[in-house]
Design a protein around this motif. Structure first.
Motif, PDB file in Angstrom:
ATOM      1  N   TYR A 105       0.844  -1.203   0.000  1.00 55.15           N
ATOM      2  CA  TYR A 105       0.000   0.000   0.000  1.00 55.15           C
ATOM      3  C   TYR A 105       0.879   1.252   0.000  1.00 55.15           C
ATOM      4  CZ  TYR A 105      -4.022   2.945   1.062  1.00 55.15           C
ATOM      5  OH  TYR A 105      -5.015   3.885   1.002  1.00 55.15           O
ATOM      6  N   GLU A 106       1.896   1.241   0.840  1.00 60.90           N
ATOM      7  CA  GLU A 106       2.816   2.375   0.919  1.00 60.90           C
ATOM      8  C   GLU A 106       3.529   2.590  -0.419  1.00 60.90           C
ATOM      9  OE1 GLU A 106       6.317   3.827   3.934  1.00 60.90           O
ATOM     10  OE2 GLU A 106       6.279   1.697   3.404  1.00 60.90           O
ATOM     11  N   TYR A 107       3.983   1.516  -1.057  1.00 54.92           N
ATOM     12  CA  TYR A 107       4.698   1.629  -2.327  1.00 54.92           C
ATOM     13  C   TYR A 107       3.756   2.134  -3.419  1.00 54.92           C
ATOM     14  CZ  TYR A 107       8.477   0.561  -5.598  1.00 54.92           C
ATOM     15  OH  TYR A 107       9.480   0.653  -6.524  1.00 54.92           O
ATOM     16  N   TRP A 108       2.509   1.685  -3.415  1.00 52.63           N
ATOM     17  CA  TRP A 108       1.532   2.172  -4.400  1.00 52.63           C
ATOM     18  C   TRP A 108       1.332   3.677  -4.234  1.00 52.63           C
ATOM     19  CZ3 TRP A 108      -0.308   0.237  -8.758  1.00 52.63           C
ATOM     20  CH2 TRP A 108      -1.357   0.910  -9.389  1.00 52.63           C
ATOM     21  N   GLU A 109       1.272   4.140  -2.975  1.00 52.09           N
ATOM     22  CA  GLU A 109       1.143   5.575  -2.733  1.00 52.09           C
ATOM     23  C   GLU A 109       2.317   6.340  -3.322  1.00 52.09           C
ATOM     24  OE1 GLU A 109      -1.483   6.234   1.273  1.00 52.09           O
ATOM     25  OE2 GLU A 109       0.649   5.791   1.561  1.00 52.09           O
ATOM     26  N   VAL A 110       3.518   5.809  -3.195  1.00 50.84           N
ATOM     27  CA  VAL A 110       4.706   6.442  -3.762  1.00 50.84           C
ATOM     28  C   VAL A 110       4.607   6.479  -5.286  1.00 50.84           C
ATOM     29  CG1 VAL A 110       7.215   6.229  -4.060  1.00 50.84           C
ATOM     30  CG2 VAL A 110       6.193   5.885  -1.806  1.00 50.84           C
ATOM     31  N   LEU A 111       4.164   5.384  -5.882  1.00 54.48           N
ATOM     32  CA  LEU A 111       4.001   5.349  -7.341  1.00 54.48           C
ATOM     33  C   LEU A 111       2.991   6.404  -7.797  1.00 54.48           C
ATOM     34  CD1 LEU A 111       3.954   1.492  -7.876  1.00 54.48           C
ATOM     35  CD2 LEU A 111       5.743   3.065  -8.656  1.00 54.48           C
ATOM     36  N   GLU A 112       1.876   6.520  -7.084  1.00 52.91           N
ATOM     37  CA  GLU A 112       0.866   7.519  -7.440  1.00 52.91           C
ATOM     38  C   GLU A 112       1.398   8.932  -7.241  1.00 52.91           C
ATOM     39  OE1 GLU A 112      -2.618   6.357  -5.142  1.00 52.91           O
ATOM     40  OE2 GLU A 112      -3.509   5.582  -7.000  1.00 52.91           O
ATOM     41  N   GLU A 113       2.132   9.146  -6.160  1.00 53.30           N
ATOM     42  CA  GLU A 113       2.725  10.465  -5.889  1.00 53.30           C
ATOM     43  C   GLU A 113       3.693  10.841  -7.008  1.00 53.30           C
ATOM     44  OE1 GLU A 113       6.031  11.958  -2.783  1.00 53.30           O
ATOM     45  OE2 GLU A 113       4.205  11.162  -1.856  1.00 53.30           O
TER      46      GLU A 113
END
Length: 125
Positions: A105-113
């Motif tokens: 979830y954290e990595y997906w947030e980074v990708l979206e950011e």
């Protein structure tokens, strides 16, 4: 690009190059098989990435999860699709995969950011 994504990709590329430079036929064939397995076929790339993400989460391979998250993001999968796949992975894998779910979830947030920064969208006030 976030350091987390850049560092992961740089390390992965560097080590893959070293591994392949050793000219081990078996390793080269495994890498080739992996590349070809995730290419467009009877199943589309998005479906294959979701399958890879679920399997990687159940097997608790954080590097694999990151790889499939990034590939899924590049192929245009939505956060909702990713979360549905991760919910299946958590159901199948049990509570032991929850730490991997958190990191995913954290990595997906980074990708979206990173995607928002790349498009010039600033989410800060």
């Amino acid at each position: 690009m976030s350091n987390a994504v850049e560092e992961f990709n740089d390390y992965r590329q560097e080590m893959n190059e070293k591994l392949l430079a050793d000219n081990n036929k078996i390793i080269k064939r495994i890498f080739n098989l992996d590349t070809n397995a995730f290419a467009e076929g009877t199943l589309d790339v998005k479906t294959k990435e979701l399958l890879g993400l679920v399997a990687s989460t159940v097997l608790r391979c954080d590097d694999c999860v990151k790889y499939h998250l990034e590939s899924s993001h590049k192929s245009g999968l939505s956060k909702e699709q990713i979360m549905e796949a991760l919910s299946i992975a958590t159901l199948v894998g049990g509570t032991i995969v929850i730490p991997h779910l958190r990191r995913a979830y954290e990595y997906w947030e980074v990708l979206e950011e990173n995607n928002n920064i790349g498009r010039g969208i600033n989410n800060t006030v």
